[in-house]
Design a protein around this motif. Structure first.
Motif, PDB file in Angstrom:
ATOM      1  N   LYS A 129       0.957  -1.162   0.105  1.00  0.00           N
ATOM      2  CA  LYS A 129       0.184  -0.136  -0.123  1.00  0.00           C
ATOM      3  C   LYS A 129       0.977   1.426   0.132  1.00  0.00           C
ATOM      4  CE  LYS A 129      -4.275  -2.118   2.233  1.00  0.00           C
ATOM      5  NZ  LYS A 129      -4.885  -2.114   3.368  1.00  0.00           N
ATOM      6  N   LEU A 130       2.098   1.363   0.688  1.00  0.00           N
ATOM      7  CA  LEU A 130       3.037   2.431   0.689  1.00  0.00           C
ATOM      8  C   LEU A 130       3.725   2.436  -0.584  1.00  0.00           C
ATOM      9  CD1 LEU A 130       3.923   3.220   4.159  1.00  0.00           C
ATOM     10  CD2 LEU A 130       1.532   3.104   3.233  1.00  0.00           C
ATOM     11  N   GLY A 131       3.764   1.494  -1.144  1.00  0.00           N
ATOM     12  CA  GLY A 131       4.711   1.604  -2.447  1.00  0.00           C
ATOM     13  C   GLY A 131       6.270   1.632  -1.971  1.00  0.00           C
ATOM     14  N   ASP A 132       7.037   2.199  -2.903  1.00  0.00           N
ATOM     15  CA  ASP A 132       8.467   2.039  -2.629  1.00  0.00           C
ATOM     16  C   ASP A 132       8.929   2.927  -1.473  1.00  0.00           C
ATOM     17  OD1 ASP A 132       8.588   0.577  -4.743  1.00  0.00           O
ATOM     18  OD2 ASP A 132       8.989   2.266  -6.083  1.00  0.00           O
ATOM     19  N   GLU A 133       7.970   3.795  -0.899  1.00  0.00           N
ATOM     20  CA  GLU A 133       8.372   4.727   0.249  1.00  0.00           C
ATOM     21  C   GLU A 133       8.226   3.960   1.474  1.00  0.00           C
ATOM     22  OE1 GLU A 133       9.705   7.311  -0.498  1.00  0.00           O
ATOM     23  OE2 GLU A 133       9.248   8.145  -2.271  1.00  0.00           O
ATOM     24  N   SER A 134       7.729   2.748   1.530  1.00  0.00           N
ATOM     25  CA  SER A 134       7.368   2.182   2.753  1.00  0.00           C
ATOM     26  C   SER A 134       8.304   2.434   4.088  1.00  0.00           C
ATOM     27  CB  SER A 134       7.122   0.677   2.558  1.00  0.00           C
ATOM     28  OG  SER A 134       8.387  -0.121   2.647  1.00  0.00           O
TER      29      SER A 134
END
Lengths: 224, 224
Positions: free
Chosen positions: B202-207
């Motif tokens: 859900k947060l994508g690469d920025e997790s």
DNA sequence: AGTTTATGTAAAGATTGGTTAAATATCAAG
DNA sequence: CTTGATATTTAACCAATCTTTACATAAACT
């Protein structure tokens, strides 16, 4: 690793619990009645006792109160139902935790682990270790050399941390294995060499780990 | 360290509990009746209150409900037996935990510690946590990535929040479960992996969540 | 030189974590 | 009380990575 004593007269329960504990690396001792239980507790000095309240011979509570007179060992009581009275009496006599039958082995094991973890806590400190250009952060489990992060595997990190914690002293391979692998490791001592090779490779010339031929390794904290 | 207020009219119990708590480094205050208890709570702003349900003057439950009107302090109720009614009423009036008399001081201390640990780390702060492009608002239970809101389930949110609160430190699966699920979870540890997978998705690469193989997970707050 | 001990390397073996899917639990609405 | 939607947990598989063993080579000591 930790020693656990199970005192219960029902073989099925003893077997079941042992079957769950032994693969986890615990030394499991068992006793089928109160007398044997007390003797076993004296002989083996377990770190934790699982005690059934219903026992032939000496009653579980009686055993507990006797045990308490001579030992501070952590005791988990096994009671036959949610007999609230059992719980109260048990805790007042000095049990540390209790589990009601029928119980899930998984829960019992979880409680045992939690208890042992709590007992053991205070072992390794979480202070940052810094020597020369090497910086070790146990909380973050990170290592930097000249401020450049170095990726270490779990064992490599623990090995380096152990050496750094005892900087200036030689640690034998046995001692290192005791710290990093724990006391139930039965493999080759030479594993240490291999992992140390990897650490040196990753840390480069600044590894600060010196070989003491015929003895072990030493983390150098000052120029000699 | 933490401040603890004991409200009980039996001097023996007050003494006993104090004797266990003070060596642990807690500031212990005491009051022998309801009125004094309420005053002490206002004066000392304790982090935790141990409250006997049977009190002269104002009854313990009455005191609790008054206390609740002005404070969110953690309250452990001391009840005289396992009167289920006491338990239920107590919890419904706002106690956070209860211990039945007679009790083992050891257990009480363990519960106090556990409660304080939980308070200090978890539910405590409601500050907004912002790192890089990730923004976590515990009060609103919302998360945004690059100002775009992301929908997380309850567990996913708590997991992310816990990791963010301890940013820069590795948390083991056990520690995460302790924080998010509480201490009486006896299921699989791998449940953490699954939820973490969902969060990352859900947060994508920025997790910002790093795996520390063999140990646990770490919320990255800075580039290493 | 000969013995012992350490290092480097590579390959077999074991673990671990990401992922998926199915089972189970939870909860709100009808 | 059911139903359906959603969330959580369990279990299984697989790929990636780590750990260990084994062995050849190198270095140190006698």
């Amino acid at each position: 690793m930790a020693k656990i004593l199970i005192i219960d007269d029902e073989p099925s329960i003893v077997k079941l619990v042992s079957a769950y504990l032994q693969p986890e690396g615990y030394e499991v001792y068992t006793a089928a009645d109160g007398i044997a239980g007390l003797k076993a507790a004296r002989a083996y000095k377990p770190d934790l006792v699982v005690l059934d309240i219903m026992l032939p011979g000496i009653d579980g509570l009686e055993l507990l109160s006797r045990l308490r007179r001579e030992s501070d060992v952590y005791v988990i009581l096994l009671t036959a139902r949610t007999e609230e009275t059992d719980k109260i009496v048990g805790l007042s006599v000095g049990a540390d935790d209790y589990v009601t039958k029928p119980f899930s082995p998984r829960e019992l094991v979880a409680r045992i682990k939690a208890a042992l973890r709590r007992l053991k806590s205070g072992a390794g400190s979480n202070e940052i270790l810094a020597f020369k250009h090497v910086r070790i952060d146990p909380a973050a489990r990170t290592v930097t050399v000249n401020s450049i992060p170095v990726e270490l595997t779990a064992i490599e990190f623990d090995l380096l941390k152990t050496l750094a914690e005892h900087h200036g002293r030689v640690l034998t391979r046995e001692q290192l294995i005791e710290h990093v692998w724990g006391s139930n490791y039965y493999g080759e001592m030479r594993v240490v060499d291999v992992h140390l090779g990897h650490i040196r490779q990753k840390l480069g010339d600044e590894s600060l780990i010196a070989t003491v031929r015929g003895v072990g390794y030493r983390f150098e904290d000052e120029v000699l």
